[in-house]
Design a protein around this motif. Structure first.
Motif, PDB file in Angstrom:
ATOM      1  N   LEU A 108      86.957  -8.011  99.503  1.00 53.93           N
ATOM      2  CA  LEU A 108      86.492  -6.672  99.849  1.00 53.93           C
ATOM      3  C   LEU A 108      87.638  -5.830 100.405  1.00 53.93           C
ATOM      4  O   LEU A 108      87.753  -4.632 100.104  1.00 53.93           O
ATOM      5  CB  LEU A 108      85.345  -6.759 100.859  1.00 53.93           C
ATOM      6  N   GLY A 109      88.498  -6.459 101.188  1.00 51.29           N
ATOM      7  CA  GLY A 109      89.650  -5.738 101.708  1.00 51.29           C
ATOM      8  C   GLY A 109      90.563  -5.247 100.594  1.00 51.29           C
ATOM      9  O   GLY A 109      91.023  -4.097 100.612  1.00 51.29           O
ATOM     10  N   LEU A 110      90.819  -6.085  99.609  1.00 53.87           N
ATOM     11  CA  LEU A 110      91.650  -5.686  98.480  1.00 53.87           C
ATOM     12  C   LEU A 110      90.998  -4.559  97.688  1.00 53.87           C
ATOM     13  O   LEU A 110      91.689  -3.662  97.169  1.00 53.87           O
ATOM     14  CB  LEU A 110      91.919  -6.886  97.572  1.00 53.87           C
ATOM     15  N   ALA A 111      89.668  -4.573  97.597  1.00 52.58           N
ATOM     16  CA  ALA A 111      88.955  -3.510  96.889  1.00 52.58           C
ATOM     17  C   ALA A 111      89.114  -2.177  97.610  1.00 52.58           C
ATOM     18  O   ALA A 111      89.329  -1.124  96.986  1.00 52.58           O
ATOM     19  CB  ALA A 111      87.476  -3.868  96.760  1.00 52.58           C
ATOM     20  N   HIS A 112      89.006  -2.183  98.930  1.00 57.08           N
ATOM     21  CA  HIS A 112      89.126  -0.946  99.712  1.00 57.08           C
ATOM     22  C   HIS A 112      90.552  -0.405  99.728  1.00 57.08           C
ATOM     23  O   HIS A 112      90.779   0.722 100.185  1.00 57.08           O
ATOM     24  CB  HIS A 112      88.664  -1.190 101.148  1.00 57.08           C
ATOM     25  N   ALA A 113      91.532  -1.174  99.235  1.00 53.77           N
ATOM     26  CA  ALA A 113      92.926  -0.729  99.240  1.00 53.77           C
ATOM     27  C   ALA A 113      93.310   0.027  97.973  1.00 53.77           C
ATOM     28  O   ALA A 113      94.440   0.522  97.865  1.00 53.77           O
ATOM     29  CB  ALA A 113      93.853  -1.934  99.417  1.00 53.77           C
ATOM     30  N   LEU A 114      92.404   0.135  97.010  1.00 54.05           N
ATOM     31  CA  LEU A 114      92.725   0.724  95.708  1.00 54.05           C
ATOM     32  C   LEU A 114      92.243   2.165  95.578  1.00 54.05           C
ATOM     33  O   LEU A 114      91.159   2.520  96.058  1.00 54.05           O
ATOM     34  CB  LEU A 114      92.093  -0.108  94.589  1.00 54.05           C
ATOM     35  N   VAL A 115      93.037   2.984  94.893  1.00 56.72           N
ATOM     36  CA  VAL A 115      92.625   4.332  94.496  1.00 56.72           C
ATOM     37  C   VAL A 115      92.381   4.280  92.995  1.00 56.72           C
ATOM     38  O   VAL A 115      93.334   4.294  92.201  1.00 56.72           O
ATOM     39  CB  VAL A 115      93.689   5.385  94.836  1.00 56.72           C
ATOM     40  N   GLN A 116      91.118   4.189  92.603  1.00 57.43           N
ATOM     41  CA  GLN A 116      90.812   3.957  91.192  1.00 57.43           C
ATOM     42  C   GLN A 116      91.286   5.104  90.312  1.00 57.43           C
ATOM     43  O   GLN A 116      91.760   4.886  89.187  1.00 57.43           O
ATOM     44  CB  GLN A 116      89.306   3.726  91.011  1.00 57.43           C
ATOM     45  N   GLU A 117      91.195   6.339  90.807  1.00 56.98           N
ATOM     46  CA  GLU A 117      91.642   7.488  90.012  1.00 56.98           C
ATOM     47  C   GLU A 117      93.137   7.384  89.699  1.00 56.98           C
ATOM     48  O   GLU A 117      93.578   7.775  88.604  1.00 56.98           O
ATOM     49  CB  GLU A 117      91.346   8.790  90.757  1.00 56.98           C
ATOM     50  N   ASP A 118      93.926   6.854  90.639  1.00 59.67           N
ATOM     51  CA  ASP A 118      95.357   6.674  90.381  1.00 59.67           C
ATOM     52  C   ASP A 118      95.596   5.599  89.329  1.00 59.67           C
ATOM     53  O   ASP A 118      96.498   5.715  88.486  1.00 59.67           O
ATOM     54  CB  ASP A 118      96.081   6.292  91.673  1.00 59.67           C
ATOM     55  N   LEU A 119      94.788   4.541  89.361  1.00 56.92           N
ATOM     56  CA  LEU A 119      94.918   3.479  88.361  1.00 56.92           C
ATOM     57  C   LEU A 119      94.587   4.011  86.970  1.00 56.92           C
ATOM     58  O   LEU A 119      95.275   3.699  85.990  1.00 56.92           O
ATOM     59  CB  LEU A 119      94.002   2.311  88.717  1.00 56.92           C
ATOM     60  N   VAL A 120      93.530   4.820  86.881  1.00 55.53           N
ATOM     61  CA  VAL A 120      93.174   5.435  85.600  1.00 55.53           C
ATOM     62  C   VAL A 120      94.317   6.306  85.099  1.00 55.53           C
ATOM     63  O   VAL A 120      94.672   6.295  83.908  1.00 55.53           O
ATOM     64  CB  VAL A 120      91.877   6.260  85.741  1.00 55.53           C
ATOM     65  N   ASP A 121      94.918   7.069  86.013  1.00 54.18           N
ATOM     66  CA  ASP A 121      96.002   7.975  85.632  1.00 54.18           C
ATOM     67  C   ASP A 121      97.218   7.201  85.136  1.00 54.18           C
ATOM     68  O   ASP A 121      97.879   7.607  84.166  1.00 54.18           O
ATOM     69  CB  ASP A 121      96.386   8.848  86.829  1.00 54.18           C
TER      70      ASP A 121
END
Length: 364
Positions: A108-121
């Protein structure tokens, strides 16, 4: 079509089956084409260039940057492009039996560390590919707004608090002394876009204090590592910690979820090794019930659990595209016999980039 020849990693040749049972609406024998040749071209840029040059007539891609290039070629009148976004997304899977990602706080901690919009970009999907929060896209009848709202958002403070709780735990599962930084291994094939996305995961997790080793693994062993061996304890434990992966639920939810989250010891395709009483009970509901509302509630219950337990992460949805020379006809259209055997059912679309080749023809 009938198999004519197959040379592995070179080409598959199919020829027209003269005894095929179907005809079109005018009584013309199907299929229209005399021959189909499928050629694997692993390099995405080369694949698109091959179709643009006319050396092949149709290509397919799941790479978002290539989807954009195909659309641009279509707008320029060079190609025709058919786009679909189905219940399919890219992301990562955790081996929930391997420390430290066997601990829910770490996942869960690793999930909260991600910016999904940046990954998509990074993948070139901005404006094409939507974010993902569950196994079902917003246009699916199984999509849940509640799950979408509950999926872990970018909250680095929350991520650090969860990870620190694990770090300070004297009973932490990785056997390290309290205070030792968390270390994880992230595996992904050596495709250029996947290397970039791996580096992005690494940067996001480094930012919350997690040490990340990136390992490039060719596609075949990458899949084999996720499946594992029947000789381990438990069987099919898998030989990985975190894998970049693609997930989806284009079939009935029971079909997908019973495979992806079935009993660990007997379901090799439960790659995450995650299951629970909630998941098992609701998969059973999906197996036995025909009531949509009841089945929807079962799917939603499973997806809501995943927002807390996080057996997998989402990088974003996946747009799939078919691109073709202008003289290829009827790629996105198809018919199947109707239930009365008389009136056919007409369809349109290329979900999963699947084509009914019997009804495709080339315009001279």
């Amino acid at each position: 079509f009938q198999l004519e020849s197959w040379n592995r990693d070179d080409r598959l040749v199919l020829t027209r089956n003269e005894s095929y049972w179907r005809t079109d609406a005018n009584g013309t024998q199907l299929p229209y084409l005399d021959e189909l040749v499928f050629r694997p071209i692993p390099d995405e840029d080369s694949r698109l260039a091959t179709v643009r040059s006319g050396d092949a007539q149709v290509g397919q891609t799941l790479r978002q940057s290539l989807v954009r290039q195909a659309q641009e070629a279509s707008e320029a009148g060079e190609l025709q492009t058919f786009l679909a976004i189905g219940n399919n997304g890219g992301g990562s899977i955790f081996n929930t039996l391997v420390p430290p990602v066997d601990d829910q706080r770490v996942r869960l901690g690793l999930a909260h560390a991600l910016v999904q919009e940046d990954l998509v970009d990074i993948l070139g999907g901005t404006g094409i590919t939507p974010p993902q929060s569950q196994y079902f896209s917003p246009d699916s009848p199984w999509f849940s707004e509640a799950v979408d709202e509950a999926w872990p958002k970018y909250e680095p403070e929350t991520a650090q608090a969860l990870l620190q709780e694990y770090i300070d735990d004297p009973a932490r599962s990785d056997g390290q002394a309290p205070g030792t930084p968390i270390s994880v291994t992230f595996n992904c094939p050596p495709d250029p876009s996947l290397i970039e996305i791996s580096q992005a995961y690494q940067a996001f997790w480094n930012a919350v204090g997690v040490e990340v080793e990136l390992v490039q693994v060719e596609q075949a062993p990458h899949i084999g590592n996720a499946i594992g061996s029947p000789d381990t304890d438990p069987p099919f434990l898998g030989d990985y910690m975190i894998n970049c992966w693609r997930m989806g639920a284009n079939e009935d939810p029971y079909t997908t979820l019973s495979i992806a989250f079935g009993p660990v010891e007997s379901q090799p395709q439960n790659f995450t090794n995650y299951t629970s009483e909630t998941v098992t009970a609701n998969i059973e509901t999906l197996r036995t019930s025909t009531d949509f509302d009841e089945r929807y509630a079962a799917v939603e219950a499973i997806m809501l659990e995943f927002t807390e337990q996080v057996p997998n992460l989402w990088t974003g949805g996946t747009a799939t595209a078919l691109y073709a020379q202008p003289n290829v006809r009827n790629l996105p259209a198809w018919t199947i016999p109707g239930p009365d055997g008389v009136e056919p059912i007409l369809g349109s679309g290329v979900l999963n980039s699947e084509i009914y080749w019997a009804e495709v023809w080339l315009e001279q």
